[in-house]
Design an enzyme around this catalytic site. Structure first.
Site, PDB file in Angstrom:
ATOM      1  N   LYS A  48      48.035 100.636 -21.175  1.00 59.25           N
ATOM      2  CA  LYS A  48      46.708 100.234 -21.656  1.00 59.25           C
ATOM      3  C   LYS A  48      46.739  99.122 -22.701  1.00 59.25           C
ATOM      4  CE  LYS A  48      44.401 104.524 -20.425  1.00 59.25           C
ATOM      5  NZ  LYS A  48      43.532 105.644 -20.857  1.00 59.25           N
ATOM      6  N   ASP A  85      37.056 104.113 -21.092  1.00 60.38           N
ATOM      7  CA  ASP A  85      37.360 105.429 -21.667  1.00 60.38           C
ATOM      8  C   ASP A  85      36.406 105.747 -22.809  1.00 60.38           C
ATOM      9  OD1 ASP A  85      39.540 106.126 -20.045  1.00 60.38           O
ATOM     10  OD2 ASP A  85      40.973 105.081 -21.340  1.00 60.38           O
TER      11      ASP A  85
END
Length: 247
Positions: A48, A85
């Protein structure tokens, strides 16, 4: 989940697929995916933070968080990074995060999204625990949160958000976290970003004790729906995605 959604909106020529990728091949693989016909990718542990550096453009939240879970390949050649997210975590909570206290376990990409999202949603205090005290302190300093000592138990809060891999593959999270099953009573809600077909022991411990629980599949659906909309430009069929993920 994504393939069910693609079928539901009539994008029969589209397909979502798994691409196992070691970290050392990320930089050379991602740019080639656009040339191979990919519209975008979701990235997960451990990519990420690195994914953000590969983007030629990034949303404000991805830049602020310092991690991306969604890369979209635009027709002009741009790679746009986003982090879905963060909004998915806040949207899945059973109550407003404003004025609440939260403990976030972990200091990786998902933890960065959780801390940023909770702070942005008005949480009164965000506490960070990580096995590496240095990483917890660095993340806390960056986002105006508070680092917890790694060698002490947790005192409790309104929210507990597990952003570590503890419990992955059905393992026992209580052996690697400063937490016992009974101590989940110290929280109003437990959120576990880990998702497994049969659920995690952390979520099970919360449910058995009457504590509100948000499992990783719900977060998966929420962030996936936002990624789907970036990839396709279509409204995500969330109920279809949820049924596919839980089926």
């Amino acid at each position: 989940m994504h393939n069910a959604a693609l079928q539901a909106v009539g994008l029969d020529g589209w397909r979502y697929q798994l691409l196992p990728l070691p970290p050392e091949l990320l930089n050379e693989t991602v740019p080639s995916l656009r040339r191979a016909g990919f519209r975008g990718v979701n990235v997960t542990i451990p990519h990420k933070a690195a994914a953000l550096t590969l983007a030629s453009d990034r949303t404000e939240r991805a830049a602020a968080i310092g991690a991306a879970n969604t890369l979209t390949f635009e027709p002009g050649g741009e790679i746009v990074a986003d982090n879905t997210d963060a909004p998915a975590i806040v949207a899945a909570l059973p109550f407003d995060a404003r004025g609440q206290t939260a403990v976030v376990l972990g200091a990786g990409g998902s933890a960065r999204a959780a801390v940023w999202a909770l702070a942005g949603a008005g949480a009164r205090e965000v506490l960070i625990w990580n096995r590496s005290p240095e990483r917890a302190r660095a993340l806390a300093h960056e986002f105006g949160a508070t680092a917890l000592p790694a060698d002490e138990g947790l005192a409790g809060a309104d929210l507990l958000v597990n952003c570590t891999a503890a419990g992955l593959d059905g393992g026992d999270p209580f052996g690697s976290l400063p937490l016992e099953a009974e101590s989940v009573r110290n929280y109003r809600c437990v959120v576990d970003l880990v998702y497994t077909p049969s659920g995690t022991r952390l979520i099970d411990a919360a449910q058995r004790r009457g504590v509100a629980a948000v499992d990783g599949l719900e977060i998966l659906v929420g962030q996936g729906a936002l990624s789907f909309e970036r990839f396709t430009g279509r409204l995500a069929p969330v109920d279809v995605m949820r049924a596919a993920a839980r089926g």
